[in-house]
Scaffold this active site. Structure first.
Site, short mmCIF file in Angstrom:
data_model
loop_
_atom_site.label_atom_id
_atom_site.label_comp_id
_atom_site.label_asym_id
_atom_site.label_seq_id
_atom_site.Cartn_x
_atom_site.Cartn_y
_atom_site.Cartn_z
N GLU A 33 57.42 9.22 65.14
CA GLU A 33 56.51 9.32 63.87
C GLU A 33 54.71 10.63 63.96
O GLU A 33 54.53 10.98 63.56
CB GLU A 33 55.56 7.94 63.75
CG GLU A 33 54.15 8.24 63.28
CD GLU A 33 54.33 6.71 62.62
OE1 GLU A 33 54.97 5.56 62.33
OE2 GLU A 33 53.14 6.51 61.86
N ALA B 295 50.32 -2.93 52.92
CA ALA B 295 49.50 -4.50 52.96
C ALA B 295 49.11 -3.60 54.92
O ALA B 295 48.21 -3.98 54.91
CB ALA B 295 49.94 -5.39 52.93
N ASP C 287 51.52 -0.02 67.09
CA ASP C 287 52.26 -1.11 66.36
C ASP C 287 53.89 -0.82 67.02
O ASP C 287 54.26 -1.91 67.08
CB ASP C 287 52.21 -0.12 65.27
CG ASP C 287 50.81 0.17 64.63
OD1 ASP C 287 49.58 -0.78 64.81
OD2 ASP C 287 50.50 1.10 63.87
N SER D 128 54.83 -1.08 58.34
CA SER D 128 56.37 -1.22 58.06
C SER D 128 57.29 0.61 58.54
O SER D 128 57.89 0.07 58.97
CB SER D 128 56.59 -1.38 56.52
OG SER D 128 55.82 0.29 56.06
N SER D 129 55.40 1.00 58.88
CA SER D 129 56.70 2.48 59.26
C SER D 129 57.38 1.94 60.72
O SER D 129 58.10 2.43 61.01
CB SER D 129 55.89 4.10 58.99
OG SER D 129 54.82 3.55 60.20
C1 GLA Z 1 47.83 2.43 63.21
C2 GLA Z 1 48.44 3.61 64.25
C3 GLA Z 1 48.08 2.21 65.20
C4 GLA Z 1 46.06 2.36 65.77
C5 GLA Z 1 45.85 1.16 64.40
C6 GLA Z 1 44.34 1.61 64.62
O1 GLA Z 1 47.69 1.54 62.78
O2 GLA Z 1 49.33 3.43 64.02
O3 GLA Z 1 48.87 3.29 66.56
O4 GLA Z 1 45.73 3.35 66.31
O5 GLA Z 1 45.75 2.49 63.80
O6 GLA Z 1 43.81 0.30 65.75
#
Ligand code: GLA
Length: 371
Positions: free
Chosen positions: A150, A113, A162, A117-118
């Site tokens: 990552e 979604a 994230d 999750s990562s």
């Molecule tokens: C992904 C990346 C984030 C960010 C978004 C876009 O989720 O993991 O670091 O760059 O895209 O805002």
């Protein structure tokens, strides 16, 4: 607790600790994090739980309740495949600061979604290792560790948003993060008090190529910054001047990033003033900019956003990296059924699979779970 029972079953011992880390949606500030800009995500109520014990021999034993089977035994970093890379990556980045771990994980984030999750997986493992090995890392250092895993181990050049959301968010609040200084503030986001909801619309579609496109957007931004003689697009203060010297993709990317940073600041101002419903227009503007200037939307996201607004949402936008995943819509409580119906009808008309609707309330970041 399910994860503890599974741990006992797999390793015939009690786990030393259990941690939980959530996924996120981003309210606004998209593709700004790796440009040293501003983001405003909040944690969702779904995430990853990990039961973990330290080892003494450097080995990692790992199993997930979402992929049944015996624990994988990983004795060299190269042994990691698929989702296990997010776990092993964190251990690899810590090097000799740990001597391995026995781990069971359990997740309830809707798969695919685009709710990170990562990052939840990286942060839950970093947090649990920090606890059992007494590493003394702050939540922000755990987020940075997850991002490094990552970037350097999995090979996805993501920014910090994230992992920071998963590590630092607080219940009922969004996280306003300056991705250059890493200064942050938890901003109250009491939607219910304003009679509003944020509805996640999971399109159920994830387009391939997304990772390559992400790296390409990042490269466009970096080359534009070099051409403009600034350290990062965050530093562009004269947008008109910058646009006059740029062409093609670089010009469009800069237009998005600079205006998106302003939109984040405008949203913060409105939230401070208690004008929650008024942020809708900025969400709409963000979506158009991501669609037309940054070119990371998808037909499914565009249709969800347009139909949500037609159905009475105050605003809507894609959230996260793009090319599929989820959109969010800001909706007055009484309009929620109409918005859902509008999106369902738009999908049905095109013969698309019905999207999933998830109500999102800002949840708590990574924390230890009492055994
Ligand atoms: C992904 C990346 C984030 C960010 C978004 C876009 O989720 O993991 O670091 O760059 O895209 O805002």
């Amino acid at each position: 607790m399910r994860v503890v029972e599974a741990f006992r079953g797999a390793y015939a011992a009690e786990p030393a600790t259990v941690w939980r880390a959530p996924g996120r949606v981003n309210l606004i500030g998209e593709h700004t994090d790796y440009n040293d800009g501003f983001v405003l995500p909040f944690a969702v109520p779904w995430g990853v739980t990990a039961a973990l014990s330290p080892r003494t021999d450097g080995t990692i034993r790992l199993m997930s309740l979402q992929s049944p089977g015996d624990p994988a035994v990983i004795s060299s970093w190269d042994g990691a495949k698929g989702w296990t890379r997010y776990v092993v990556g964190v251990l690899a980045m810590l090097g000799s600061r740990t001597q391995g771990a026995d781990i069971v994980i359990d997740g309830d984030l809707p798969a695919g979604a685009g709710l990170s999750s990562s990052a939840a997986l990286e942060v839950v493992i970093g947090s649990a290792l920090n606890a059992v090995y007494g590493l003394g890392l702050t939540p922000m250092e755990i987020a940075l560790l997850g991002q490094k895993a990552e970037n350097d181990f999995v090979g996805m050049p993501c920014g910090i948003m994230d992992q920071a959301a998963s590590a630092l968010c607080e219940d009922g609040k969004a996280l306003f993060l300056d991705c250059r200084s890493l200064g942050f503030r938890n901003i109250p986001l009491d939607l219910a008090a304003h009679g509003m909801r944020i509805l996640i619309i999971d399109t159920g579609v994830h387009h391939e190529l997304a990772d390559g496109q992400y790296a390409k957007r990042r490269a466009d931004c970096e080359s534009a910054a070099r051409r403009l003689g600034v350290a990062a697009l965050r530093d562009v203060t004269d947008l008109a001047g910058a646009l006059s010297v740029l062409r093609g993709d670089e010009r469009k990317r800069v237009q998005h990033v600079v205006t998106e940073n302003h939109r984040v600041e405008a949203v913060i101002g409105l939230l401070r003033a208690g004008a929650v419903a008024e942020i809708g227009a900025l969400l709409n503007a963000s979506h158009l900019s991501l669609r037309d200037e940054y070119e990371v939307s998808s037909p499914e996201l565009d249709v969800a956003v347009e139909a949500a607004v037609r159905g009475g949402a105050r605003g809507a936008r894609m959230t996260g990296g793009g090319f599929g995943g989820s959109a969010i819509a800001l909706v007055a409580e009484e309009r929620v059924p109409a918005v859902r119906e509008s999106v369902q009808a738009a999908y049905a008309e095109r013969g698309w699979k019905e999207p999933r609707f998830l109500p999102a309330t800002p949840a708590r970041g990574a924390h230890e779970v009492a055994l």
